[in-house]
Scaffold this active site. Sequence first.
Site, PDB file in Angstrom:
ATOM      1  N   LYS A   1       0.836  -1.213   0.000  1.00 24.83           N
ATOM      2  CA  LYS A   1       0.000   0.000   0.000  1.00 24.83           C
ATOM      3  C   LYS A   1       0.865   1.256   0.000  1.00 24.83           C
ATOM      4  O   LYS A   1       0.647   2.169  -0.797  1.00 24.83           O
ATOM      5  CB  LYS A   1      -0.928  -0.031   1.231  1.00 24.83           C
ATOM      6  CG  LYS A   1      -1.861   1.165   1.338  1.00 24.83           C
ATOM      7  CD  LYS A   1      -3.061   0.839   2.191  1.00 24.83           C
ATOM      8  CE  LYS A   1      -2.810   0.985   3.677  1.00 24.83           C
ATOM      9  NZ  LYS A   1      -2.670   2.380   4.133  1.00 24.83           N
ATOM     10  N   SER A   2       1.855   1.314   0.883  1.00 30.05           N
ATOM     11  CA  SER A   2       2.710   2.512   0.965  1.00 30.05           C
ATOM     12  C   SER A   2       3.401   2.779  -0.369  1.00 30.05           C
ATOM     13  O   SER A   2       3.458   3.924  -0.839  1.00 30.05           O
ATOM     14  CB  SER A   2       3.808   2.310   2.011  1.00 30.05           C
ATOM     15  OG  SER A   2       3.269   2.359   3.285  1.00 30.05           O
TER      16      SER A   2
ATOM     17  N   ARG B   1       2.972   5.976  -3.285  1.00 28.82           N
ATOM     18  CA  ARG B   1       4.138   6.752  -3.747  1.00 28.82           C
ATOM     19  C   ARG B   1       4.328   6.620  -5.248  1.00 28.82           C
ATOM     20  O   ARG B   1       4.707   7.587  -5.924  1.00 28.82           O
ATOM     21  CB  ARG B   1       5.388   6.296  -2.993  1.00 28.82           C
ATOM     22  CG  ARG B   1       5.373   6.794  -1.545  1.00 28.82           C
ATOM     23  CD  ARG B   1       6.189   5.909  -0.650  1.00 28.82           C
ATOM     24  NE  ARG B   1       6.338   6.449   0.694  1.00 28.82           N
ATOM     25  CZ  ARG B   1       5.444   6.318   1.669  1.00 28.82           C
ATOM     26  NH1 ARG B   1       4.298   5.682   1.450  1.00 28.82           N
ATOM     27  NH2 ARG B   1       5.673   6.813   2.873  1.00 28.82           N
TER      28      ARG B   1
ATOM     29  N   ASP C   1       2.284  -0.660  12.050  1.00 29.25           N
ATOM     30  CA  ASP C   1       0.943  -1.146  11.702  1.00 29.25           C
ATOM     31  C   ASP C   1       0.690  -2.571  12.188  1.00 29.25           C
ATOM     32  O   ASP C   1      -0.438  -3.056  12.133  1.00 29.25           O
ATOM     33  CB  ASP C   1       0.733  -1.064  10.185  1.00 29.25           C
ATOM     34  CG  ASP C   1       0.708   0.391   9.711  1.00 29.25           C
ATOM     35  OD1 ASP C   1       0.331   1.270  10.508  1.00 29.25           O
ATOM     36  OD2 ASP C   1       1.068   0.642   8.546  1.00 29.25           O
TER      37      ASP C   1
HETATM   38  C1  S3P Z   1       2.693   5.029   6.133  1.00 27.75           C
HETATM   39  C2  S3P Z   1       3.363   5.395   7.266  1.00 27.75           C
HETATM   40  C3  S3P Z   1       2.889   5.046   8.624  1.00 27.75           C
HETATM   41  C4  S3P Z   1       1.902   3.895   8.595  1.00 27.75           C
HETATM   42  C5  S3P Z   1       0.863   4.064   7.541  1.00 27.75           C
HETATM   43  C6  S3P Z   1       1.496   4.174   6.162  1.00 27.75           C
HETATM   44  C7  S3P Z   1       3.205   5.489   4.828  1.00 27.75           C
HETATM   45  O1  S3P Z   1       2.266   6.175   9.185  1.00 27.75           O
HETATM   46  O2  S3P Z   1       1.279   3.748   9.850  1.00 27.75           O
HETATM   47  O3  S3P Z   1      -0.033   2.962   7.535  1.00 27.75           O
HETATM   48  O4  S3P Z   1       2.770   4.986   3.779  1.00 27.75           O
HETATM   49  O5  S3P Z   1       4.059   6.373   4.826  1.00 27.75           O
HETATM   50  P1  S3P Z   1       3.088   7.385   9.865  1.00 27.75           P
HETATM   51  O6  S3P Z   1       3.833   8.098   8.806  1.00 27.75           O
HETATM   52  O7  S3P Z   1       2.037   8.257  10.490  1.00 27.75           O
HETATM   53  O8  S3P Z   1       3.963   6.723  10.872  1.00 27.75           O
END
Ligand code: S3P
Length: 420
Positions: free
Chosen positions: A19-20, A24, A307
């Site tokens: 997902k992250s 991006r 997470d």
């Molecule tokens: C994420 C960063 C994390 C994570 C979120 C996804 C990201 O959050 O908890 O599910 O994609 O950069 P934070 O940046 O608030 O730590």
Amino acid sequence: MKILPVKKVRAEMEVPPDKSISHRALILSSMAEGRSIVHNLLESGDTLSTLRVMKEIGARFSGDFERMEIMPALWKEAARPLDCGNSGTTARIISGLLAGTPGLHILFGDESLSRRPMKRVIEPLKRMGALIFARNNDTLLPLSIKGGDLHGCTHDLQVASAQVKSAILLAGMKAEGITTVIEPVPSRDHTERMLDSMGAKMKINGRIVSIERGELNPVFFQIPGDVSSASFFLVLAILHPDASIIVRNVGLNERRTGLLKTLKKMGAEIEWTVEKTSPEPCGKIVAKSSRLTGLEIDTGLVPSMIDEIPLLALAGAKACGTTVIRGAGELRKKESDRITSTVENFRKLGVVIEELEDGFSIEGSQKIVGGRIDSAGDHRIAMLFAVAGILSEEGIEIGGADSVRISYPQFFKDIAEVCR
Ligand code: S3P
């Protein structure tokens, strides 16, 4: 949705794309100077929010989530407010992009996202010269950004947040001079890896990242499976008495593998092997039925498993001895307050757990009787208790099960498959 215990768990599987990295890829490739191609993007509630917002501000996508072509965006002021849905990553990272994009941009989100802190991203962007106004004294969505000229500066972050770091780096791409981010503890570095592969003028020195204005080359990228989605199956395999699971083609970025390292320290039979790195490490994870010993979790690992921490409460309930998790106060700021939603739901199932301000403490060797839980609209809470249901005596009914659409739409189908 009711999840019942099963006798045996076996699988050789893949999990949905990360997902992250998908967020991006959609955002950064729109900033490139040519046509990018991205394979294996996640199609879920959150990434659809990013896709929708990016289109509204001039991004150009064609194809589908298996193979997406991305042309350089023709940036524009959207005719209406931008709906970020449930996605903190969308709201925060795109705020960074819009801070340097001419026009008036208004961002809003659903009920959960409207409660989540935005000051952490608004403040640094304002220091760079962005004009931002937001609800509740500039701390919450909706927010409005008047994008324009920015200047670089140094940001010493108070919380380790990849979303905040990424927002600042994207603003830094449009700013005059050098922009530097210093993190208290390193958070996930997917943005840096992607920017580096696109030729950004960036320097990384441990927790310090600096960036300058410059052109970005297009990307050709294959997104690996999401290790956060894999974690539900890995913990299931480890805690179930007759289980073995192999997850293939999954992302193994060091800044995401805190849970794997912690489970191993607790005595889990879990191995992971990086098979390729381009630019994200990717490989396979094998996990099977194990006997765990409770421990005090290393707080330094918290950002690399942020997470996944609620899953450690489940592991703790089944381990031998006490498990204590501290330094995880950020969990209170996620899609739900994940400390409270974990603790309250475990109690409904007959599990004894102590709530701490920044984590939890849980005795091991406990039975999970069963009952009904409420996901509080939080996808990761729904999936956690689905796993608990398989390990329970009488089964668990999941209220708000449809929240899994946010990160893992086919989760219940895949869970049924591994329990067949
Ligand atoms: C994420 C960063 C994390 C994570 C979120 C996804 C990201 O959050 O908890 O599910 O994609 O950069 P934070 O940046 O608030 O730590």
